[in-house]
Write an enzyme that holds these catalytic residues in place. Sequence first.
Site, PDB file in Angstrom:
ATOM      1  N   LYS A  82      -0.177   4.139   4.497  1.00  0.00           N
ATOM      2  CA  LYS A  82      -0.318   3.667   3.111  1.00  0.00           C
ATOM      3  C   LYS A  82       0.374   4.657   2.177  1.00  0.00           C
ATOM      4  O   LYS A  82       1.596   4.656   2.104  1.00  0.00           O
ATOM      5  CB  LYS A  82      -1.786   3.405   2.831  1.00  0.00           C
ATOM      6  CG  LYS A  82      -2.193   2.151   3.612  1.00  0.00           C
ATOM      7  CD  LYS A  82      -3.636   1.812   3.666  1.00  0.00           C
ATOM      8  CE  LYS A  82      -3.793   0.529   4.488  1.00  0.00           C
ATOM      9  NZ  LYS A  82      -5.118   0.346   5.030  1.00  0.00           N
ATOM     10  N   HIS A 138      -7.102   4.717   1.379  1.00  0.00           N
ATOM     11  CA  HIS A 138      -6.514   4.372   0.077  1.00  0.00           C
ATOM     12  C   HIS A 138      -6.578   5.512  -0.931  1.00  0.00           C
ATOM     13  O   HIS A 138      -6.225   5.334  -2.094  1.00  0.00           O
ATOM     14  CB  HIS A 138      -7.179   3.118  -0.480  1.00  0.00           C
ATOM     15  CG  HIS A 138      -6.948   1.934   0.396  1.00  0.00           C
ATOM     16  ND1 HIS A 138      -5.795   1.183   0.341  1.00  0.00           N
ATOM     17  CD2 HIS A 138      -7.693   1.404   1.403  1.00  0.00           C
ATOM     18  CE1 HIS A 138      -5.861   0.229   1.247  1.00  0.00           C
ATOM     19  NE2 HIS A 138      -6.990   0.345   1.909  1.00  0.00           N
ATOM     20  N   ASP A 156     -13.382   7.446   5.388  1.00  0.00           N
ATOM     21  CA  ASP A 156     -12.069   6.867   5.645  1.00  0.00           C
ATOM     22  C   ASP A 156     -11.293   6.912   4.327  1.00  0.00           C
ATOM     23  O   ASP A 156     -11.644   6.227   3.366  1.00  0.00           O
ATOM     24  CB  ASP A 156     -12.235   5.425   6.138  1.00  0.00           C
ATOM     25  CG  ASP A 156     -10.898   4.765   6.469  1.00  0.00           C
ATOM     26  OD1 ASP A 156      -9.848   5.313   6.079  1.00  0.00           O
ATOM     27  OD2 ASP A 156     -10.909   3.695   7.110  1.00  0.00           O
ATOM     28  N   HIS A 178     -14.298  -1.242   5.741  1.00  0.00           N
ATOM     29  CA  HIS A 178     -13.187  -1.964   6.362  1.00  0.00           C
ATOM     30  C   HIS A 178     -13.533  -2.451   7.777  1.00  0.00           C
ATOM     31  O   HIS A 178     -14.266  -1.786   8.508  1.00  0.00           O
ATOM     32  CB  HIS A 178     -12.002  -0.992   6.442  1.00  0.00           C
ATOM     33  CG  HIS A 178     -10.694  -1.603   6.761  1.00  0.00           C
ATOM     34  ND1 HIS A 178     -10.137  -1.551   8.023  1.00  0.00           N
ATOM     35  CD2 HIS A 178      -9.798  -2.256   5.975  1.00  0.00           C
ATOM     36  CE1 HIS A 178      -8.959  -2.151   7.993  1.00  0.00           C
ATOM     37  NE2 HIS A 178      -8.728  -2.581   6.765  1.00  0.00           N
ATOM     38  N   GLU A 224     -15.904   4.502   2.956  1.00  0.00           N
ATOM     39  CA  GLU A 224     -14.539   4.739   2.516  1.00  0.00           C
ATOM     40  C   GLU A 224     -14.594   5.651   1.303  1.00  0.00           C
ATOM     41  O   GLU A 224     -15.593   5.663   0.583  1.00  0.00           O
ATOM     42  CB  GLU A 224     -13.860   3.401   2.152  1.00  0.00           C
ATOM     43  CG  GLU A 224     -13.593   2.543   3.370  1.00  0.00           C
ATOM     44  CD  GLU A 224     -12.996   1.181   3.039  1.00  0.00           C
ATOM     45  OE1 GLU A 224     -12.159   1.090   2.136  1.00  0.00           O
ATOM     46  OE2 GLU A 224     -13.395   0.214   3.698  1.00  0.00           O
ATOM     47  N   SER A 279     -11.191  -0.438  -0.220  1.00  0.00           N
ATOM     48  CA  SER A 279      -9.877  -1.073  -0.085  1.00  0.00           C
ATOM     49  C   SER A 279      -9.743  -2.365  -0.871  1.00  0.00           C
ATOM     50  O   SER A 279      -8.637  -2.739  -1.249  1.00  0.00           O
ATOM     51  CB  SER A 279      -9.565  -1.325   1.389  1.00  0.00           C
ATOM     52  OG  SER A 279     -10.497  -2.213   1.951  1.00  0.00           O
ATOM     53  N   ASN A 306       0.824  -1.214   0.000  1.00  0.00           N
ATOM     54  CA  ASN A 306       0.000   0.000   0.000  1.00  0.00           C
ATOM     55  C   ASN A 306       0.857   1.263   0.000  1.00  0.00           C
ATOM     56  O   ASN A 306       0.340   2.360   0.141  1.00  0.00           O
ATOM     57  CB  ASN A 306      -0.902   0.024   1.241  1.00  0.00           C
ATOM     58  CG  ASN A 306      -1.812  -1.173   1.305  1.00  0.00           C
ATOM     59  OD1 ASN A 306      -2.388  -1.572   0.304  1.00  0.00           O
ATOM     60  ND2 ASN A 306      -1.949  -1.771   2.486  1.00  0.00           N
TER      61      ASN A 306
END
Length: 372
Positions: free
Chosen positions: A228, A208, A205, A134, A176, A180, A48
């Site tokens: 990440k 990523h 969130d 997640h 998110e 992810s 990541n």
Amino acid sequence: MPALAAMTRQRLEKLEQESLRRNFVISEPEKGIDVRRNGRTLVSFGTNDYLGLSRHPNVKKAAAKALERYGAGAGASRLIAGNHPYYAELEALLCRAKNTQAALVFGSGYLASLGVIPALVKKGDVVIADRLIHSSLIDGIRLSGATLCRYSHNDLNSLNNILNNNINNKTIIITETVFSMDGDLAPLQDMRALADRYGAWLMTDDAHGFGVVETPRVADIQMGTLSKGVGCYGGYVCADKETIEYLKNAARTLIYSTALPPAMVAGSCEAVRMILDGDGEVLSALKKALLFTSLLNLPQAQSAIVPVVFGETEKVLRASALLEEAGFYVPAIRPPTVPKNTARLRFSFSALHRDKDIEKLAQIVKDVRCAC
Ligand SMILES: *Cc1c(COP(=O)(O)O)cnc(C)c1O
């Protein structure tokens, strides 16, 4: 055999039968994006560290300088004596990155989630979350005692229906920004509009997204990780000043856990600064993913993450093993990390990947898809 070992062995055997047993493999970073596993050097599509910042000379230098100056550990929690000077610098940088009044750094993204959600909602309140969020967020919600309602992935109608059924509750919507395990993006502008219509809060969130794709900064609470794209370690939450001041007093994972090592926070400062300045090859992880999806005629990549779903766990394990034989590390992702029957290869692209390796990989993935 002692009773405990007998019980755990039985559980392991069950996992083994379902092809769900996991094991550590020593993974030694080598040059560039390469990793040494099982005695072989592989091109890694399993990291990541999307921008390669974990090993960038500027980031290493900043971390080394802080290590030399303040030592290895912070020595105490932030509210006691652990709040070393790099924290204020990092939080100011995060405010700039996220366009918020205030920011708060936690020990990790997981700890941020476990600290923030229970500080804001409790039993009797409602959290409405995307079906694919997640596990760290799910654990935060569980710990809070709030009622969890889940809407279909990125489905605004489904979200709307649940909001409509919970009009009288204090409600947080959680998503998110970049998913992810799927790499797709949440419809944040539309979600903001729905949250406003129903008087709900929106929490995102950005684990990523940060440093890889610009997503709308429209949430009341923007959390993420420094582990990440930023390439270091730690978590953060960005919000208005009052909310952050309150979290300093209410987030138990912040209050009762030791502050991050000074070197880690100093490294993050340098990495975030590089992302803000557009230094660290920003956005080029996305370009690498786009090359891969175009070569394979897959739906266009929206982030640095590209899944190729095989369904059955045995198939995906075989596919991963075949790629490893060909010199590529691509992790097989199995339930419970992803829903049943959606086991997949998860390709993570990095600014450090060479185009010629991606071209070779794409050809081999074509063959492997036929073979599995
Ligand atoms: C990795 C991840 C986390 C956890 O962050 P850490 O800093 O690794 O604890 C939280 N949320 C999402 C979506 C993640 O992918």
